[in-house]
Design a protein around this motif. Structure first.
Motif, PDB file in Angstrom:
ATOM      1  N   TRP A   1       0.825  -1.205   0.000  1.00  8.86           N
ATOM      2  CA  TRP A   1       0.000   0.000   0.000  1.00  8.86           C
ATOM      3  C   TRP A   1       0.857   1.252   0.000  1.00  8.86           C
ATOM      4  CZ3 TRP A   1      -4.106  -1.073   4.402  1.00  8.86           C
ATOM      5  CH2 TRP A   1      -4.884  -2.168   4.027  1.00  8.86           C
ATOM      6  N   GLN A   2       0.293   2.310  -0.529  1.00  6.11           N
ATOM      7  CA  GLN A   2       0.835   3.637  -0.303  1.00  6.11           C
ATOM      8  C   GLN A   2       0.322   4.117   1.059  1.00  6.11           C
ATOM      9  OE1 GLN A   2       3.113   4.938  -2.444  1.00  6.11           O
ATOM     10  NE2 GLN A   2       2.840   2.948  -3.481  1.00  6.11           N
ATOM     11  N   LYS A   3       1.037   5.058   1.624  1.00  2.00           N
ATOM     12  CA  LYS A   3       0.709   5.486   2.985  1.00  2.00           C
ATOM     13  C   LYS A   3      -0.737   5.963   3.111  1.00  2.00           C
ATOM     14  CE  LYS A   3       2.683   8.311   6.691  1.00  2.00           C
ATOM     15  NZ  LYS A   3       3.741   9.298   7.042  1.00  2.00           N
ATOM     16  N   GLU A   4      -1.238   6.671   2.085  1.00  2.00           N
ATOM     17  CA  GLU A   4      -2.592   7.214   2.170  1.00  2.00           C
ATOM     18  C   GLU A   4      -3.656   6.121   2.152  1.00  2.00           C
ATOM     19  OE1 GLU A   4      -0.959   7.784  -2.067  1.00  2.00           O
ATOM     20  OE2 GLU A   4      -0.283   8.099   0.000  1.00  2.00           O
ATOM     21  N   GLU A   5      -3.300   4.916   1.688  1.00  2.00           N
ATOM     22  CA  GLU A   5      -4.278   3.819   1.648  1.00  2.00           C
ATOM     23  C   GLU A   5      -4.596   3.263   3.027  1.00  2.00           C
ATOM     24  OE1 GLU A   5      -4.072   1.029  -1.932  1.00  2.00           O
ATOM     25  OE2 GLU A   5      -2.018   1.776  -1.840  1.00  2.00           O
ATOM     26  N   LEU A   6      -3.774   3.578   4.010  1.00  2.00           N
ATOM     27  CA  LEU A   6      -4.025   3.050   5.348  1.00  2.00           C
ATOM     28  C   LEU A   6      -5.360   3.537   5.903  1.00  2.00           C
ATOM     29  CD1 LEU A   6      -0.472   3.338   6.967  1.00  2.00           C
ATOM     30  CD2 LEU A   6      -1.491   1.396   5.796  1.00  2.00           C
ATOM     31  N   GLY A   7      -5.824   4.676   5.395  1.00  2.00           N
ATOM     32  CA  GLY A   7      -7.110   5.199   5.848  1.00  2.00           C
ATOM     33  C   GLY A   7      -8.280   4.329   5.469  1.00  2.00           C
ATOM     34  N   LYS A   8      -8.064   3.356   4.563  1.00  2.00           N
ATOM     35  CA  LYS A   8      -9.136   2.450   4.168  1.00  2.00           C
ATOM     36  C   LYS A   8      -9.448   1.425   5.254  1.00  2.00           C
ATOM     37  CE  LYS A   8      -8.085   2.860  -0.763  1.00  2.00           C
ATOM     38  NZ  LYS A   8      -7.676   2.137  -1.991  1.00  2.00           N
ATOM     39  N   VAL A   9      -8.550   1.276   6.217  1.00  2.00           N
ATOM     40  CA  VAL A   9      -8.805   0.392   7.361  1.00  2.00           C
ATOM     41  C   VAL A   9      -9.493   1.216   8.434  1.00  2.00           C
ATOM     42  CG1 VAL A   9      -7.775  -1.038   9.162  1.00  2.00           C
ATOM     43  CG2 VAL A   9      -6.846  -1.097   6.842  1.00  2.00           C
ATOM     44  N   THR A  10     -10.755   0.957   8.660  1.00  2.00           N
ATOM     45  CA  THR A  10     -11.546   1.791   9.568  1.00  2.00           C
ATOM     46  C   THR A  10     -11.729   1.167  10.948  1.00  2.00           C
ATOM     47  OG1 THR A  10     -13.574   0.808   8.686  1.00  2.00           O
ATOM     48  CG2 THR A  10     -12.789   2.838   7.646  1.00  2.00           C
ATOM     49  N   VAL A  11     -11.286  -0.085  11.131  1.00  2.00           N
ATOM     50  CA  VAL A  11     -11.420  -0.736  12.442  1.00  2.00           C
ATOM     51  C   VAL A  11     -10.285  -0.267  13.349  1.00  2.00           C
ATOM     52  CG1 VAL A  11     -12.517  -2.730  11.386  1.00  2.00           C
ATOM     53  CG2 VAL A  11     -10.044  -2.750  11.782  1.00  2.00           C
TER      54      VAL A  11
END
Length: 303
Positions: A233-243
């Motif tokens: 992932w790119q760093k900004e994709e981490l926001g897709k994990v909402t748990v």
């Protein structure tokens, strides 16, 4: 009397042969002997081996305990027994699932390159069968932490993740090879993994690390290195994990160091971290008491 003496001598001989064979196995294959000991410990803690059919082959899991479900995913080249010193304190409060990742331990595929999609899909399909409905917490070490993030993005059943010295973004590791060819290279990579507090490792164990690095799961993963890119992932994709995301980090790790962990903390919404002093890349094995105490606190919060 003579008959009794012969029986006694025979028993002594068999014991000596057994001890000799055990010593030989320990000297020649110390990693396999330790893995067998750890896996036996899982069973003695009440976890039973279960084989799950998936599209990539049979995946082995150790399952037991009762309560909210906690899934354990180990790192590259390891196996489910890595959690053996953590499980005893949790089995009375949680339902535990410790997986052998595809291509590792007792899980297929046994040979050939090990692409990341095989590892992920085999893991995902096994968990879909082992815990089809209930919410689960996924605890992942190294490669297992990467998989935990992938599962959290794709599977609604994942309610919480605990990342142990790993994650889905690219690291900045520039140290010695993780597939050593000599005893000296093996020692250098073990220092990276264990940190300054790690104990000295005997030469015969380093020799086995070399054998594993050249023919084991890590070598097979490296043969399919080009398959990893689609899962990084790119760093900004981490926001897709909402748990909720928790980091339980051995701070002496030089493979995924504290700088890497801080990138995860900065990018994950509402992530929290606990730092384990004197622990390296595999804290559940290197400092199990401190690790287990922190993990129990994380699992108990809101359960």
């Amino acid at each position: 009397m003579a008959t009794h003496l012969k029986i006694l001598l025979l028993l002594v001989f068999l014991v000596l042969v057994g001890l000799g064979a055990g010593a030989y196995l320990l000297f020649r294959h110390p990693l396999a002997v330790n893995a067998a000991r750890e896996r036996l410990s899982l069973r003695l803690s009440g976890l039973k081996p279960v084989d799950v059919a998936t599209s990539v082959g049979t995946v082995r899991a150790f399952v037991g305990g009762s309560g909210p479900t906690v899934v354990f995913l180990h790192g590259a080249g390891d196996q489910a027994g890595t959690w053996s010193r953590v499980v005893p304190g949790l089995a009375s409060r949680f339902r535990l699932i410790a997986l052998d990742l595809p291509g590792h331990g007792g899980s297929q595929p046994r040979t050939g390159p090990l692409p990341m999609d095989v590892v992920f899909q085999g893991t995902r399909q096994a968990l879909q069968q082992l815990c089809p409905e209930e919410p689960v917490t996924v605890v992942g070490n190294s490669l297992g932490a990467w998989l935990a993030c992938l599962l959290a993005r794709e599977e609604k059943r994942v309610a919480k993740v605990v990342l142990v010295n790993g994650g889905p973004i690219q690291g900045h590791y520039l140290g010695p090879t993780l597939a050593p060819k000599t005893r000296e290279e093996a020692w250098e990579v073990m220092k990276v993994l264990m940190g300054p507090s790690g104990a000295a490792i005997p030469g015969f164990i380093l020799d086995d690390v070399v054998r594993a690095g050249q023919a084991g799961p890590i070598a097979r993963l490296l043969q399919a290195l080009n398959s990893w890119e689609n899962y990084v992932w790119q760093k900004e994709e981490l926001g897709k994990v909402t748990v909720p995301v928790f980091l339980l980090w051995g701070e002496e790790d030089r493979l995924f160091d504290r700088t890497y962990a801080q990138k995860l903390l900065d990018a994950f919404p509402h992530a929290q971290a606990d730092w384990l002093a004197g622990c390296g890349h595999i804290p559940q094995r290197q400092c199990p008491a401190a690790f287990s105490q922190k993990l129990l606190q994380l699992l108990s919060a809101g359960s």
